[in-house]
Design an enzyme around this catalytic site. Structure first.
Site, PDB file in Angstrom:
ATOM      1  N   ASP A 184       0.828  -1.183  -0.129  1.00 52.17           N
ATOM      2  CA  ASP A 184       0.174   0.190   0.244  1.00 52.17           C
ATOM      3  C   ASP A 184       0.893   1.198   0.098  1.00 52.17           C
ATOM      4  OD1 ASP A 184      -2.237   1.339   0.409  1.00 52.17           O
ATOM      5  OD2 ASP A 184      -2.314   1.579   2.628  1.00 52.17           O
ATOM      6  N   HIS A 185       0.508   2.140  -0.929  1.00 57.84           N
ATOM      7  CA  HIS A 185       1.167   3.546  -0.917  1.00 57.84           C
ATOM      8  C   HIS A 185       2.698   3.260  -1.176  1.00 57.84           C
ATOM      9  CE1 HIS A 185      -2.343   5.994  -0.745  1.00 57.84           C
ATOM     10  NE2 HIS A 185      -2.874   5.320   0.259  1.00 57.84           N
ATOM     11  N   HIS A 237      -7.784   9.865   4.098  1.00 60.52           N
ATOM     12  CA  HIS A 237      -7.390   8.845   5.256  1.00 60.52           C
ATOM     13  C   HIS A 237      -7.561   9.310   6.416  1.00 60.52           C
ATOM     14  CE1 HIS A 237      -4.575   8.173   1.666  1.00 60.52           C
ATOM     15  NE2 HIS A 237      -4.879   6.779   2.001  1.00 60.52           N
ATOM     16  N   HIS A 280      -9.663   4.909  -1.073  1.00 62.73           N
ATOM     17  CA  HIS A 280      -8.872   4.827   0.138  1.00 62.73           C
ATOM     18  C   HIS A 280      -9.746   5.908   1.045  1.00 62.73           C
ATOM     19  CE1 HIS A 280      -4.800   3.204  -1.325  1.00 62.73           C
ATOM     20  NE2 HIS A 280      -5.432   3.397  -2.253  1.00 62.73           N
ATOM     21  N   GLY A 281      -9.337   5.330   2.337  1.00 62.99           N
ATOM     22  CA  GLY A 281      -9.977   6.025   3.544  1.00 62.99           C
ATOM     23  C   GLY A 281     -11.304   5.607   3.577  1.00 62.99           C
TER      24      GLY A 281
END
Length: 218
Positions: free
Chosen positions: A82-83, A184, A212-213
Protein backbone atom coordinates in the site's frame (compact mmCIF):
# COMPACT_ATOMS: atom_id res chain seq x y z
CA UNK A 1 -6.18 -21.42 -1.81
CA UNK A 2 -3.14 -19.93 -3.48
CA UNK A 3 -2.54 -16.21 -3.27
CA UNK A 4 -4.14 -14.18 -6.05
CA UNK A 5 -3.04 -10.96 -7.67
CA UNK A 6 -5.13 -7.80 -7.59
CA UNK A 7 -6.01 -7.87 -11.29
CA UNK A 8 -7.66 -11.29 -11.09
CA UNK A 9 -9.29 -10.54 -7.74
CA UNK A 10 -10.87 -7.29 -8.89
CA UNK A 11 -11.87 -8.71 -12.28
CA UNK A 12 -14.14 -11.20 -10.52
CA UNK A 13 -15.41 -8.49 -8.15
CA UNK A 14 -16.20 -6.14 -11.02
CA UNK A 15 -17.98 -8.82 -13.03
CA UNK A 16 -20.06 -9.83 -10.01
CA UNK A 17 -20.62 -6.29 -8.69
CA UNK A 18 -19.07 -6.42 -5.24
CA UNK A 19 -16.30 -4.54 -3.45
CA UNK A 20 -13.24 -6.06 -1.78
CA UNK A 21 -11.96 -4.75 1.54
CA UNK A 22 -8.26 -3.98 2.00
CA UNK A 23 -6.76 -3.97 5.49
CA UNK A 24 -3.37 -2.75 6.64
CA UNK A 25 -1.25 -5.12 8.72
CA UNK A 26 0.81 -3.26 11.33
CA UNK A 27 1.50 -6.16 13.68
CA UNK A 28 1.28 -9.95 13.67
CA UNK A 29 -1.93 -9.95 15.69
CA UNK A 30 -3.86 -8.40 12.81
CA UNK A 31 -3.21 -11.25 10.41
CA UNK A 32 -5.35 -14.05 11.86
CA UNK A 33 -8.06 -11.62 12.96
CA UNK A 34 -8.61 -10.26 9.46
CA UNK A 35 -8.30 -13.61 7.73
CA UNK A 36 -10.69 -15.28 10.20
CA UNK A 37 -13.28 -12.56 9.56
CA UNK A 38 -12.90 -12.93 5.79
CA UNK A 39 -13.32 -16.71 6.02
CA UNK A 40 -16.40 -16.30 8.21
CA UNK A 41 -17.93 -13.90 5.67
CA UNK A 42 -16.77 -16.05 2.72
CA UNK A 43 -15.28 -12.90 1.24
CA UNK A 44 -12.09 -12.34 -0.75
CA UNK A 45 -9.72 -10.01 1.08
CA UNK A 46 -6.68 -7.81 0.48
CA UNK A 47 -3.97 -7.86 3.15
CA UNK A 48 -1.56 -4.98 2.80
CA UNK A 49 1.50 -3.34 4.28
CA UNK A 50 2.10 0.34 3.55
CA UNK A 51 5.54 1.80 2.98
CA UNK A 52 4.98 4.19 5.89
CA UNK A 53 4.53 1.15 8.16
CA UNK A 54 8.02 -0.13 7.43
CA UNK A 55 9.32 1.93 10.33
CA UNK A 56 7.38 -0.48 12.57
CA UNK A 57 7.55 -3.80 10.73
CA UNK A 58 10.30 -5.48 8.75
CA UNK A 59 8.97 -6.22 5.28
CA UNK A 60 11.10 -9.31 4.69
CA UNK A 61 10.16 -10.76 8.09
CA UNK A 62 6.40 -10.15 8.07
CA UNK A 63 5.84 -11.15 4.43
CA UNK A 64 6.40 -14.92 4.94
CA UNK A 65 4.01 -14.91 7.91
CA UNK A 66 1.23 -13.26 5.91
CA UNK A 67 1.84 -15.52 2.90
CA UNK A 68 1.77 -18.66 5.05
CA UNK A 69 -1.50 -17.62 6.73
CA UNK A 70 -3.11 -16.76 3.38
CA UNK A 71 -2.24 -20.11 1.83
CA UNK A 72 -3.98 -22.01 4.64
CA UNK A 73 -7.48 -20.69 3.89
CA UNK A 74 -9.92 -21.45 1.10
CA UNK A 75 -10.75 -17.89 0.07
CA UNK A 76 -8.88 -15.63 -2.38
CA UNK A 77 -6.26 -13.46 -0.68
CA UNK A 78 -4.27 -10.69 -2.33
CA UNK A 79 -1.03 -9.57 -0.65
CA UNK A 80 -0.57 -5.89 -1.50
CA UNK A 81 1.97 -3.10 -0.98
CA UNK A 82 0.00 0.00 0.00
CA UNK A 83 1.26 3.48 -0.93
CA UNK A 84 4.68 2.48 -2.15
CA UNK A 85 6.46 5.69 -3.10
CA UNK A 86 9.67 4.39 -4.67
CA UNK A 87 10.69 1.79 -7.21
CA UNK A 88 13.14 0.42 -4.63
CA UNK A 89 10.36 -0.42 -2.17
CA UNK A 90 8.24 -1.92 -4.95
CA UNK A 91 11.10 -4.25 -5.91
CA UNK A 92 11.59 -5.25 -2.26
CA UNK A 93 7.90 -6.15 -2.03
CA UNK A 94 7.97 -8.17 -5.23
CA UNK A 95 11.02 -10.11 -4.04
CA UNK A 96 9.29 -10.76 -0.70
CA UNK A 97 6.31 -12.40 -2.42
CA UNK A 98 3.70 -9.64 -2.66
CA UNK A 99 1.18 -10.37 -5.41
CA UNK A 100 0.29 -6.73 -5.95
CA UNK A 101 1.91 -3.33 -5.44
CA UNK A 102 0.74 0.25 -5.32
CA UNK A 103 3.00 2.97 -6.63
CA UNK A 104 1.78 6.31 -5.32
CA UNK A 105 3.20 9.09 -7.43
CA UNK A 106 0.28 11.41 -6.72
CA UNK A 107 2.52 13.96 -4.99
CA UNK A 108 4.40 14.45 -8.28
CA UNK A 109 3.27 16.40 -11.36
CA UNK A 110 1.20 14.31 -13.77
CA UNK A 111 4.02 13.65 -16.24
CA UNK A 112 6.36 12.43 -13.49
CA UNK A 113 3.60 10.26 -12.02
CA UNK A 114 3.04 8.66 -15.43
CA UNK A 115 6.77 8.03 -15.97
CA UNK A 116 7.26 6.46 -12.52
CA UNK A 117 4.12 4.34 -12.81
CA UNK A 118 5.04 3.04 -16.26
CA UNK A 119 8.41 1.86 -14.93
CA UNK A 120 6.74 0.05 -12.02
CA UNK A 121 4.25 -1.57 -14.40
CA UNK A 122 7.11 -2.74 -16.62
CA UNK A 123 8.89 -4.38 -13.70
CA UNK A 124 5.87 -5.80 -11.87
CA UNK A 125 4.02 -7.27 -14.81
CA UNK A 126 7.10 -9.19 -15.92
CA UNK A 127 6.53 -11.38 -12.85
CA UNK A 128 2.69 -11.35 -12.85
CA UNK A 129 2.40 -8.82 -10.03
CA UNK A 130 -0.50 -6.36 -10.33
CA UNK A 131 -0.12 -2.59 -10.07
CA UNK A 132 -2.37 0.02 -8.46
CA UNK A 133 -1.59 3.73 -8.83
CA UNK A 134 -3.17 7.02 -7.79
CA UNK A 135 -4.25 10.10 -9.70
CA UNK A 136 -5.47 13.15 -7.86
CA UNK A 137 -4.42 13.03 -4.23
CA UNK A 138 -6.11 11.37 -1.24
CA UNK A 139 -4.99 13.43 1.74
CA UNK A 140 -5.20 12.84 5.45
CA UNK A 141 -3.28 11.06 8.11
CA UNK A 142 -0.57 8.59 7.19
CA UNK A 143 -1.62 5.84 9.57
CA UNK A 144 0.87 5.29 12.33
CA UNK A 145 2.95 8.33 11.41
CA UNK A 146 1.27 10.98 13.52
CA UNK A 147 -1.41 11.19 16.18
CA UNK A 148 -4.96 10.93 14.76
CA UNK A 149 -5.98 14.29 13.31
CA UNK A 150 -9.22 15.08 11.53
CA UNK A 151 -8.89 16.15 7.89
CA UNK A 152 -11.21 17.50 5.24
CA UNK A 153 -10.85 16.92 1.52
CA UNK A 154 -9.84 19.73 -0.84
CA UNK A 155 -11.53 19.84 -4.24
CA UNK A 156 -8.26 21.11 -5.69
CA UNK A 157 -6.80 17.64 -5.20
CA UNK A 158 -9.79 15.68 -6.53
CA UNK A 159 -9.16 13.40 -9.50
CA UNK A 160 -9.76 15.08 -12.85
CA UNK A 161 -11.68 12.91 -15.29
CA UNK A 162 -9.53 13.66 -18.33
CA UNK A 163 -6.31 13.03 -16.39
CA UNK A 164 -7.66 9.74 -15.03
CA UNK A 165 -8.47 8.53 -18.54
CA UNK A 166 -5.05 9.51 -19.86
CA UNK A 167 -3.21 8.09 -16.85
CA UNK A 168 -4.93 4.70 -16.98
CA UNK A 169 -4.52 4.48 -20.75
CA UNK A 170 -0.82 5.36 -20.84
CA UNK A 171 0.43 3.44 -17.80
CA UNK A 172 -1.23 0.04 -18.18
CA UNK A 173 -2.18 -0.18 -14.50
CA UNK A 174 -4.60 -2.76 -13.13
CA UNK A 175 -6.43 -0.53 -10.63
CA UNK A 176 -6.75 3.22 -10.08
CA UNK A 177 -7.04 4.98 -6.73
CA UNK A 178 -9.06 8.19 -7.00
CA UNK A 179 -9.85 11.21 -4.86
CA UNK A 180 -13.52 12.24 -4.74
CA UNK A 181 -13.75 13.64 -1.22
CA UNK A 182 -12.32 10.65 0.63
CA UNK A 183 -9.41 11.12 3.04
CA UNK A 184 -7.29 8.82 5.16
CA UNK A 185 -7.96 8.68 8.87
CA UNK A 186 -10.59 10.74 10.63
CA UNK A 187 -12.85 13.24 8.84
CA UNK A 188 -13.32 16.83 9.86
CA UNK A 189 -17.09 17.12 9.68
CA UNK A 190 -19.13 14.75 7.53
CA UNK A 191 -17.67 13.10 4.42
CA UNK A 192 -18.97 14.67 1.23
CA UNK A 193 -18.23 12.41 -1.71
CA UNK A 194 -18.52 13.68 -5.30
CA UNK A 195 -20.56 10.84 -6.78
CA UNK A 196 -21.06 12.67 -10.07
CA UNK A 197 -17.30 12.81 -10.52
CA UNK A 198 -17.10 9.11 -9.60
CA UNK A 199 -19.64 8.26 -12.30
CA UNK A 200 -17.71 10.26 -14.88
CA UNK A 201 -14.41 8.60 -13.95
CA UNK A 202 -16.04 5.18 -14.06
CA UNK A 203 -17.22 5.88 -17.62
CA UNK A 204 -13.81 7.16 -18.71
CA UNK A 205 -11.59 4.48 -17.16
CA UNK A 206 -11.68 0.77 -17.95
CA UNK A 207 -9.88 -0.54 -14.84
CA UNK A 208 -11.33 -1.13 -11.35
CA UNK A 209 -11.39 1.89 -9.06
CA UNK A 210 -10.02 2.01 -5.52
CA UNK A 211 -11.39 4.18 -2.70
CA UNK A 212 -8.87 4.92 0.04
CA UNK A 213 -9.96 6.10 3.48
CA UNK A 214 -13.03 3.90 3.40
CA UNK A 215 -12.93 3.17 7.12
CA UNK A 216 -14.06 6.72 7.89
CA UNK A 217 -16.92 6.82 5.38
CA UNK A 218 -20.28 6.03 6.99
Amino acid sequence: MALINLKDLLKHAQENKYAVGAFNITNLGFIDTIIDAAVQQRSPVILQVAEVHLRYVNLEEIAPVIISAAKKVDIPVCFHLDHGVSLQTVVRAIRAGFTSVMIDGSAHPLEENITLTKEVVRVAKSVNVSVEAEIGHVGGEAIGEVAPTAHSASKETFTKVDEAARFAGETGIDALAIAIGNVHGFYKGEPNLDFERLTQIRSAVNVPLVLHGGSGIH
